[in-house]
Design a protein around this motif. Structure first.
Motif: not given
Length: 216
Positions: A35-40, A98-99, A104-110
């Motif tokens: 998850n982009s937000a979590a990684v950030k 991917s990151y 900046d897409e905080y809801h992006y999951n993979a």
């Protein structure tokens, strides 16, 4: 293709165990998916852990079946340790790409091992570009290098047009990881297969150009 080395068996086993844990434990799945937000926020473990989670059994089966067919090609040439390094580096580079594109897409999951598997595929193609591949929907053999280049170009197309619920950037990043690390391990490929090394690099250069010109 199709033999099961101990390292391949361990990788498949780890993917199965972690994926099934995620199937049956939603909190576990949410904690370790990409998850982009979590990684950030600093949850860097997700960059690796997400590569062992899958959406469902079909997703898991397809990735592990593909790994099963290509793993022994790489192991036969480079050995189990180098194969494992290619797998892990490709997984890491796939999710880092991917990151880069989705930070900046905080809801992006993979989730999924597709990036790692893509790296193994590209390594196998680089080592044996003349081997033939059979696709389910095409009744004639396809040269491996044609498949590899087509796969990468389709990934770029998918990234640019956001096609489907597929992590095209992870696929591409994983393939790049397999390509680069295989050349590091087998630098003599520059002498014995220079044309193929250049040809397989074309999609990588194309992505760099598209990114630099703001077209992706």
């Amino acid at each position: 293709m199709g033999d099961l080395d101990v390292v391949t068996l361990i990788i498949i086993g780890v993917n199965v165990v972690i994926s099934f844990k995620g199937f049956n434990d939603r909190a576990f799945f949410e904690k370790y998916k990409f998850n982009s937000a979590a990684v950030k926020r600093g949850e860097k473990l997700r960059i690796i852990s997400s590569g062992f989670l899958h959406v469902d059994t079909a997703h898991l089966f397809l990735n592990m079946l593909t790994l099963y067919f290509f793993a022994d090609v790489v192991i036969a040439s480079l050995g189990s340790i180098s194969f494992l390094l290619i797998y892990l580096i490709s997984l890491l580079l796939g999710n880092l790409l991917s990151y880069y594109f989705h930070k900046d897409e905080y809801h992006y999951n993979a989730v999924g091992a597709s990036g790692a598997v893509s790296g193994v595929i590209y390594a196998a193609i680089l080592l044996y570009p003349d081997m033939s591949l059979y696709m389910f929907f095409i009744p004639i053999p396809i040269p491996a290098y044609v498949f590899g280049i087509g796969y990468m170009l389709y990934s770029i197309y998918g990234m640019k047009n956001r096609i489907g619920n597929i992590g095209h950037d992870a696929h591409f990043g994983g393939a790049v990881g397999g390509y680069i690390f295989t050349l590091i391990l087998v630098p003599q490929l520059f002498a014995t297969s220079l044309f193929m090394v250049i040809l397989l690099a074309v999609p990588i250069v194309l992505l760099f150009f598209l990114q630099k010109t703001g077209k992706i």
